[in-house]
Scaffold this motif. Sequence first.
Motif, short mmCIF file in Angstrom:
data_model
loop_
_atom_site.label_atom_id
_atom_site.label_comp_id
_atom_site.label_asym_id
_atom_site.label_seq_id
_atom_site.Cartn_x
_atom_site.Cartn_y
_atom_site.Cartn_z
N ARG A 55 0.81 -1.21 0.00
CA ARG A 55 0.00 0.00 0.00
C ARG A 55 0.85 1.26 0.00
N ARG A 56 2.00 1.21 0.66
CA ARG A 56 2.86 2.40 0.65
C ARG A 56 3.47 2.62 -0.72
N ASP A 57 3.80 1.53 -1.45
CA ASP A 57 4.45 1.67 -2.74
C ASP A 57 3.47 2.03 -3.86
N ALA A 58 2.20 1.54 -3.71
CA ALA A 58 1.24 1.69 -4.80
C ALA A 58 1.02 3.12 -5.26
N PRO A 59 0.91 4.13 -4.38
CA PRO A 59 0.67 5.50 -4.85
C PRO A 59 1.76 6.05 -5.75
N HIS A 60 2.96 5.50 -5.68
CA HIS A 60 4.06 6.03 -6.47
C HIS A 60 4.13 5.40 -7.87
N ARG A 61 3.36 4.34 -8.09
CA ARG A 61 3.43 3.64 -9.38
C ARG A 61 2.97 4.51 -10.55
N ASN A 80 6.60 9.02 -15.77
CA ASN A 80 7.99 9.44 -16.01
C ASN A 80 8.66 8.56 -17.06
N VAL A 81 8.42 7.26 -17.00
CA VAL A 81 9.00 6.36 -18.01
C VAL A 81 8.39 6.66 -19.38
N GLY A 82 7.09 6.96 -19.39
CA GLY A 82 6.45 7.33 -20.65
C GLY A 82 7.04 8.60 -21.24
N ALA A 83 7.30 9.58 -20.39
CA ALA A 83 7.92 10.83 -20.85
C ALA A 83 9.30 10.56 -21.43
N ALA A 123 4.61 4.78 -29.18
CA ALA A 123 3.43 4.00 -28.79
C ALA A 123 3.50 3.64 -27.30
N VAL A 124 4.67 3.21 -26.86
CA VAL A 124 4.87 2.86 -25.45
C VAL A 124 4.63 4.09 -24.57
N ALA A 125 5.14 5.24 -24.99
CA ALA A 125 4.97 6.47 -24.22
C ALA A 125 3.49 6.79 -24.03
N ALA A 126 2.72 6.74 -25.12
CA ALA A 126 1.29 7.06 -25.03
C ALA A 126 0.56 6.09 -24.11
N VAL A 127 0.87 4.80 -24.22
CA VAL A 127 0.18 3.80 -23.40
C VAL A 127 0.57 3.92 -21.93
N LEU A 128 1.85 4.19 -21.65
CA LEU A 128 2.28 4.33 -20.25
C LEU A 128 1.64 5.53 -19.57
N VAL A 129 1.56 6.64 -20.28
CA VAL A 129 0.91 7.82 -19.70
C VAL A 129 -0.59 7.53 -19.52
N ASP A 130 -1.17 6.81 -20.48
CA ASP A 130 -2.56 6.38 -20.32
C ASP A 130 -2.74 5.55 -19.06
N ARG A 131 -1.85 4.58 -18.85
CA ARG A 131 -1.93 3.72 -17.65
C ARG A 131 -1.76 4.54 -16.37
N GLY A 154 6.05 13.91 -24.09
CA GLY A 154 7.02 13.91 -23.02
C GLY A 154 6.69 14.91 -21.94
N VAL A 155 6.35 16.12 -22.34
CA VAL A 155 6.02 17.17 -21.37
C VAL A 155 4.76 16.80 -20.58
N PHE A 156 3.77 16.26 -21.29
CA PHE A 156 2.53 15.87 -20.61
C PHE A 156 2.78 14.74 -19.61
N GLY A 157 3.62 13.80 -19.99
CA GLY A 157 3.97 12.72 -19.07
C GLY A 157 4.59 13.26 -17.79
N LEU A 158 5.48 14.24 -17.92
CA LEU A 158 6.10 14.85 -16.74
C LEU A 158 5.07 15.58 -15.89
N GLN A 159 4.10 16.22 -16.54
CA GLN A 159 3.05 16.92 -15.80
C GLN A 159 2.17 15.93 -15.03
N VAL A 160 1.83 14.81 -15.67
CA VAL A 160 1.01 13.79 -15.01
C VAL A 160 1.76 13.23 -13.80
N ALA A 161 3.07 12.97 -13.97
CA ALA A 161 3.87 12.47 -12.85
C ALA A 161 3.89 13.49 -11.71
N ALA A 162 4.04 14.77 -12.04
CA ALA A 162 4.05 15.81 -11.01
C ALA A 162 2.71 15.88 -10.29
#
Length: 228
Positions: free
Chosen positions: A13-19, A25-28, A73-81, A208-216
């Motif tokens: 449970r402690r790790d899950a919020p960071h996933r 970030n990996v998508g970005a 493709a991987v970037a779009a799917v990872l940010v989607d996830r 890439g920029v959107f992925g960073l924003q989602v991570a933030a």
Amino acid sequence: MTETVERPVSGVRRDAPHRPALLANVGAAAAFGSAALIWLCRAWDPSVQYVSQLGATAMPTAPVFNLALLLLAVAAVLVDRALVARPVGYVVGWPVATTLLICGLCFGVASVVTCSPGCPVPFTPGSLPQDLLHITFAVLGFVLAIVAMGQVAMIRRRPWMRATSVVTLIAVGVTAFTGAMIALFRGDTALGGNLEFTAATLAIAWFGVFGLQVAADHRQAVRRGSSV
């Protein structure tokens, strides 16, 4: 025995919020890597006028370019996830995550089904069914990327990302439209090709920029949750 069972559960449970932040970030990183590989291909063979030609059958740049398309493709799917795993209000008409998922799948197909040599326009002499498939999925992926930009541009709660999306959307639209008109009326192919590369680079960089924003956003949500 009770303590032994409970400890690993609390750790998960402690790790899950960071996933979600990690996924974003990996998508970005995948998006920025995709843009870098495309320009590496462009430098490798400057004679190529249009983006998809770099991945055509028998082109020396094909393996690297198609890897770049797969990374996108991987970037779009990872940010989607990341958005699905911890929703943060990215819904305009329908979830932005849905747009990104379909967009990523389109780029994934385009990376596997490549153009024939020369990448001829579909339904012209010398074109093959694979040309129609590649162009259809690549264009649909590009259009969905623009749709995602438009969705994010309408979210008022994130003014910085909204402004970035608006500027990128306008720049991509203008450069892509101008390049298409040049190609349609058989104008300066070098200029048209440069405009297409510019439009593609801007769109990929936006991922890439959107992925960073989602991570933030996710990190900020976790901090708020932990402070309560």
